[in-house]
Design a protein around this motif. Structure first.
Motif, mmCIF file in Angstrom:
data_model
loop_
_atom_site.group_PDB
_atom_site.id
_atom_site.type_symbol
_atom_site.label_atom_id
_atom_site.label_comp_id
_atom_site.label_asym_id
_atom_site.label_seq_id
_atom_site.Cartn_x
_atom_site.Cartn_y
_atom_site.Cartn_z
ATOM 1 N N PHE A 77 0.952 3.282 -1.567
ATOM 2 C CA PHE A 77 0.558 1.870 -1.607
ATOM 3 C C PHE A 77 0.691 1.128 -0.275
ATOM 4 O O PHE A 77 0.458 -0.070 -0.210
ATOM 5 N N ALA A 89 -1.996 -1.315 1.193
ATOM 6 C CA ALA A 89 -2.208 -2.596 0.519
ATOM 7 C C ALA A 89 -1.217 -3.653 1.017
ATOM 8 O O ALA A 89 -1.183 -4.758 0.496
ATOM 9 N N ASN A 145 -6.739 -3.247 -1.453
ATOM 10 C CA ASN A 145 -5.854 -3.652 -2.546
ATOM 11 C C ASN A 145 -5.032 -2.450 -3.039
ATOM 12 O O ASN A 145 -5.189 -1.341 -2.524
ATOM 13 N N LEU A 146 -4.163 -2.675 -4.011
ATOM 14 C CA LEU A 146 -3.285 -1.602 -4.499
ATOM 15 C C LEU A 146 -4.068 -0.411 -5.047
ATOM 16 O O LEU A 146 -3.738 0.740 -4.766
ATOM 17 N N TYR A 147 -5.102 -0.680 -5.825
ATOM 18 C CA TYR A 147 -5.906 0.402 -6.391
ATOM 19 C C TYR A 147 -6.570 1.222 -5.279
ATOM 20 O O TYR A 147 -6.542 2.456 -5.296
ATOM 21 N N SER A 193 -5.643 1.475 -2.130
ATOM 22 C CA SER A 193 -4.620 2.186 -1.384
ATOM 23 C C SER A 193 -4.210 3.464 -2.120
ATOM 24 O O SER A 193 -4.095 4.532 -1.516
#
Length: 140
Positions: free
Chosen positions: A68, A71, A97-99, A101
């Motif tokens: 992560f 992000a 974003n997190l997804y 990343s």
């Protein structure tokens, strides 16, 4: 009535990060992951947690950073920040974003060398970038 048939064509940004810079960022992030794994393990052990909990915390912190880190603010992991790069969405140019990343980094442990072969093609995108629809640009 006239219908326009213009197609918007993807244009590669002219500020894509170079291969050497990207490799350096990957090495810094790998070292950071190992350091975090080691530091959290030592801290948890120092506090007196059971060995199984120490292992879970150490492994979890290293894996979480690795997956992560892109992000983080401005799409910059520590390695990318130090070397002046950012990960952005290839269509909107918003920060990763997190997804995204997770998707771009999950392939690396399993397909490391194969994944990096793709970076030599014109788009300079590795498999992880293709899955996440991201690009890595110079931010400095």
């Amino acid at each position: 009535m006239e219908i326009s048939s213009t197609q918007s064509k993807y244009q590669k940004p002219n500020n894509l990060a170079g291969l050497g810079r990207r490799w350096g960022g990957q090495m810094i992030d790998s070292i950071t992951t190992l350091f975090l794994f080691y530091a959290v393990g030592l801290a948890a052990e120092f506090v007196g947690l059971p060995p199984s909990v120490v292992g879970i915390l150490a492994l979890g912190s290293g894996v979480a950073y690795y997956l992560f880190s892109d992000a983080m603010p401005n799409g910059q992991s520590l390695g990318k920040k130090l070397l002046g790069m950012s990960v952005i969405d290839e269509q909107s140019y918003l920060n990763c974003n997190l997804y995204q990343s997770f998707m771009r980094n999950i392939t690396t442990p399993f397909l490391n060398i194969f994944d990096w072969i793709f970076i030599f093609f014109g788009s300079r995108k590795r498999l992880g970038d293709m899955l996440a629809s991201t690009i890595v640009i110079r931010s400095k």
